[in-house]
Design an enzyme around this catalytic site. Structure first.
Site, PDB file in Angstrom:
ATOM      1  N   GLU A 103       0.844  -1.195   0.000  1.00 23.51           N
ATOM      2  CA  GLU A 103       0.000   0.000   0.000  1.00 23.51           C
ATOM      3  C   GLU A 103       0.878   1.243   0.000  1.00 23.51           C
ATOM      4  O   GLU A 103       1.915   1.286   0.676  1.00 23.51           O
ATOM      5  CB  GLU A 103      -0.911  -0.007   1.227  1.00 23.51           C
ATOM      6  CG  GLU A 103      -1.904   1.145   1.272  1.00 23.51           C
ATOM      7  CD  GLU A 103      -2.931   0.963   2.388  1.00 23.51           C
ATOM      8  OE1 GLU A 103      -3.445  -0.167   2.537  1.00 23.51           O
ATOM      9  OE2 GLU A 103      -3.190   1.928   3.108  1.00 23.51           O
ATOM     10  N   ASP A 105       0.295   5.349   0.548  1.00 31.48           N
ATOM     11  CA  ASP A 105      -0.752   6.225   1.082  1.00 31.48           C
ATOM     12  C   ASP A 105      -0.410   7.707   1.047  1.00 31.48           C
ATOM     13  O   ASP A 105       0.677   8.113   1.474  1.00 31.48           O
ATOM     14  CB  ASP A 105      -1.003   5.914   2.573  1.00 31.48           C
ATOM     15  CG  ASP A 105      -1.627   4.565   2.804  1.00 31.48           C
ATOM     16  OD1 ASP A 105      -2.245   4.031   1.885  1.00 31.48           O
ATOM     17  OD2 ASP A 105      -1.482   4.055   3.925  1.00 31.48           O
ATOM     18  N   GLU A 107      -2.531  10.634   3.039  1.00 35.96           N
ATOM     19  CA  GLU A 107      -3.656  10.906   3.938  1.00 35.96           C
ATOM     20  C   GLU A 107      -3.595  12.373   4.340  1.00 35.96           C
ATOM     21  O   GLU A 107      -2.616  12.806   4.968  1.00 35.96           O
ATOM     22  CB  GLU A 107      -3.602  10.006   5.171  1.00 35.96           C
ATOM     23  CG  GLU A 107      -3.864   8.546   4.857  1.00 35.96           C
ATOM     24  CD  GLU A 107      -3.774   7.655   6.087  1.00 35.96           C
ATOM     25  OE1 GLU A 107      -4.676   6.831   6.279  1.00 35.96           O
ATOM     26  OE2 GLU A 107      -2.798   7.795   6.847  1.00 35.96           O
ATOM     27  N   ARG A 131       5.370   3.135   8.504  1.00 35.07           N
ATOM     28  CA  ARG A 131       6.440   3.986   7.980  1.00 35.07           C
ATOM     29  C   ARG A 131       5.909   5.412   7.751  1.00 35.07           C
ATOM     30  O   ARG A 131       6.118   6.022   6.706  1.00 35.07           O
ATOM     31  CB  ARG A 131       6.985   3.414   6.675  1.00 35.07           C
ATOM     32  CG  ARG A 131       7.623   2.029   6.806  1.00 35.07           C
ATOM     33  CD  ARG A 131       8.190   1.560   5.475  1.00 35.07           C
ATOM     34  NE  ARG A 131       8.926   0.313   5.592  1.00 35.07           N
ATOM     35  CZ  ARG A 131       8.407  -0.902   5.370  1.00 35.07           C
ATOM     36  NH1 ARG A 131       7.114  -1.010   5.023  1.00 35.07           N
ATOM     37  NH2 ARG A 131       9.151  -1.987   5.490  1.00 35.07           N
ATOM     38  N   GLU A 132       5.243   5.959   8.746  1.00 34.94           N
ATOM     39  CA  GLU A 132       4.572   7.243   8.584  1.00 34.94           C
ATOM     40  C   GLU A 132       5.553   8.413   8.560  1.00 34.94           C
ATOM     41  O   GLU A 132       6.509   8.464   9.325  1.00 34.94           O
ATOM     42  CB  GLU A 132       3.567   7.493   9.714  1.00 34.94           C
ATOM     43  CG  GLU A 132       2.456   6.466   9.803  1.00 34.94           C
ATOM     44  CD  GLU A 132       2.791   5.316  10.745  1.00 34.94           C
ATOM     45  OE1 GLU A 132       3.987   5.164  11.115  1.00 34.94           O
ATOM     46  OE2 GLU A 132       1.871   4.569  11.120  1.00 34.94           O
ATOM     47  N   ASP A 196     -10.284  10.238  16.325  1.00 35.32           N
ATOM     48  CA  ASP A 196      -9.545   9.631  17.430  1.00 35.32           C
ATOM     49  C   ASP A 196      -8.036   9.752  17.248  1.00 35.32           C
ATOM     50  O   ASP A 196      -7.265   9.478  18.180  1.00 35.32           O
ATOM     51  CB  ASP A 196      -9.935   8.160  17.592  1.00 35.32           C
ATOM     52  CG  ASP A 196      -9.708   7.344  16.329  1.00 35.32           C
ATOM     53  OD1 ASP A 196      -9.753   7.923  15.222  1.00 35.32           O
ATOM     54  OD2 ASP A 196      -9.495   6.120  16.441  1.00 35.32           O
ATOM     55  N   TRP A 197      -7.576  10.207  16.017  1.00 33.97           N
ATOM     56  CA  TRP A 197      -6.131  10.320  15.816  1.00 33.97           C
ATOM     57  C   TRP A 197      -5.734  11.391  14.804  1.00 33.97           C
ATOM     58  O   TRP A 197      -4.580  11.857  14.812  1.00 33.97           O
ATOM     59  CB  TRP A 197      -5.544   8.982  15.333  1.00 33.97           C
ATOM     60  CG  TRP A 197      -6.026   8.563  13.969  1.00 33.97           C
ATOM     61  CD1 TRP A 197      -7.128   7.827  13.674  1.00 33.97           C
ATOM     62  CD2 TRP A 197      -5.407   8.856  12.705  1.00 33.97           C
ATOM     63  NE1 TRP A 197      -7.263   7.641  12.324  1.00 33.97           N
ATOM     64  CE2 TRP A 197      -6.207   8.268  11.694  1.00 33.97           C
ATOM     65  CE3 TRP A 197      -4.266   9.560  12.315  1.00 33.97           C
ATOM     66  CZ2 TRP A 197      -5.905   8.349  10.344  1.00 33.97           C
ATOM     67  CZ3 TRP A 197      -3.962   9.653  10.958  1.00 33.97           C
ATOM     68  CH2 TRP A 197      -4.769   9.052   9.991  1.00 33.97           C
TER      69      TRP A 197
END
Length: 285
Positions: A103, A105, A107, A131-132, A196-197
């Protein structure tokens, strides 16, 4: 928007062959479909653009009709204006293979009015994510459309914002670092609640009095090897995204990349010692 088709010319034994790689759709419906809550996806300008809607009943999402193995995908997106805290607008590629998924991403994390919009990128390879990285955008992405792109080749994956690279993930399989090479991925986008995040780690909650929330999309562009499709396409070294000019960031892109990371990066998993006392191996590759 005119249809755009890319062709590869291969001369073999004096025979000229053309392999169709992809085509830019003239309407949303040509290459995409509603994935969930289709009633909250509204076509605009004869289907050349769409509006995603989030309200207290549901968000929504769409997906490509086909999967692709390597190439480049782009969309122009205008994000939720004003107080968008607690919302997430996502644009991503996904192999849809559960625990072993690949994936890529984008966001876009909503904000309180006056605060910068953050974009979080993440990469899953062979089922491993976490791996943000987060970058604060240097403009207001709700005032106009901006182009967001993912380039995926055998050499590297690059996330672009208006042709400015904000993240590069290199293929270091030779160092036993996972890299997506075998699973085709579909193209997806969603608009949903994640208070929530999403904003300040969940401290800022969504204000439903501001609903409904709207995000807009246009200029859907997929240039890649469709699966099912010609079996030799993904390994063809003559695909434009595998060409020499795309094997690494050029000098201008490298300068822009350093500028983004020096001035706008606000989180990098590689430097998060609370999560990784010893940084993951790919952070040193």
């Amino acid at each position: 928007m005119m249809a755009k088709t890319h062709f590869l010319c291969i001369v073999t034994l004096c025979t000229l062959m053309f392999i169709k790689i992809s085509a830019r759709p003239t309407t949303f419906a040509e290459d995409f479909k509603a994935a969930w809550s289709g009633s909250h996806i509204r076509q605009v300008d004869g289907g050349k653009a769409i509006q995603l809607v989030l309200d207290q009943s549901t968000g929504c999402g769409f997906s490509s009709k086909r999967k692709y193995l390597f190439g480049k995908v782009s969309m122009k997106i205008k994000l939720i204006p004003g107080d968008s805290a607690g919302t997430v607008t996502a644009f991503y590629m996904n192999s849809d293979t559960d625990t072993v998924r690949d994936e890529l991403d984008f966001e876009f994390l909503g904000n309180r009015s006056g605060q910068p919009y953050s974009v979080q990128t993440n990469i899953f390879a062979h089922g491993k994510g976490d791996r943000e990285q987060r970058v604060n955008l240097w403009f207001d992405p709700s005032l106009d459309f901006h182009t967001y792109s993912i380039l995926w080749s055998h050499r590297h994956i690059v996330f672009y914002v208006d042709d400015v690279p904000i993240r590069e993930y290199k293929n270091n399989q030779a160092k036993n670092i996972a890299y997506p090479t075998s699973q085709p991925m579909g193209v997806y986008s969603t608009l949903w609640e994640a208070d929530d995040w999403a904003t300040r780690g969940g401290l800022e909650k969504i204000d439903w009095s501001k609903a409904p929330f709207y995000a807009y999309y246009k200029d859907f562009d997929i240039e890649g090897c469709p699966v099912p499709g010609p079996t030799n396409c993904p390994s063809n070294p003559h695909n434009w995204w595998e060409g020499y000019a795309y094997q690494s960031l050029n000098a201008v892109e490298a300068r822009r990349y350093r500028w983004v990371r020096a001035n706008h990066m606000v989180y990098d998993y590689c430097t998060d010692k609370s999560r990784y006392p010893v940084p993951p191996i790919e952070c040193h590759a």
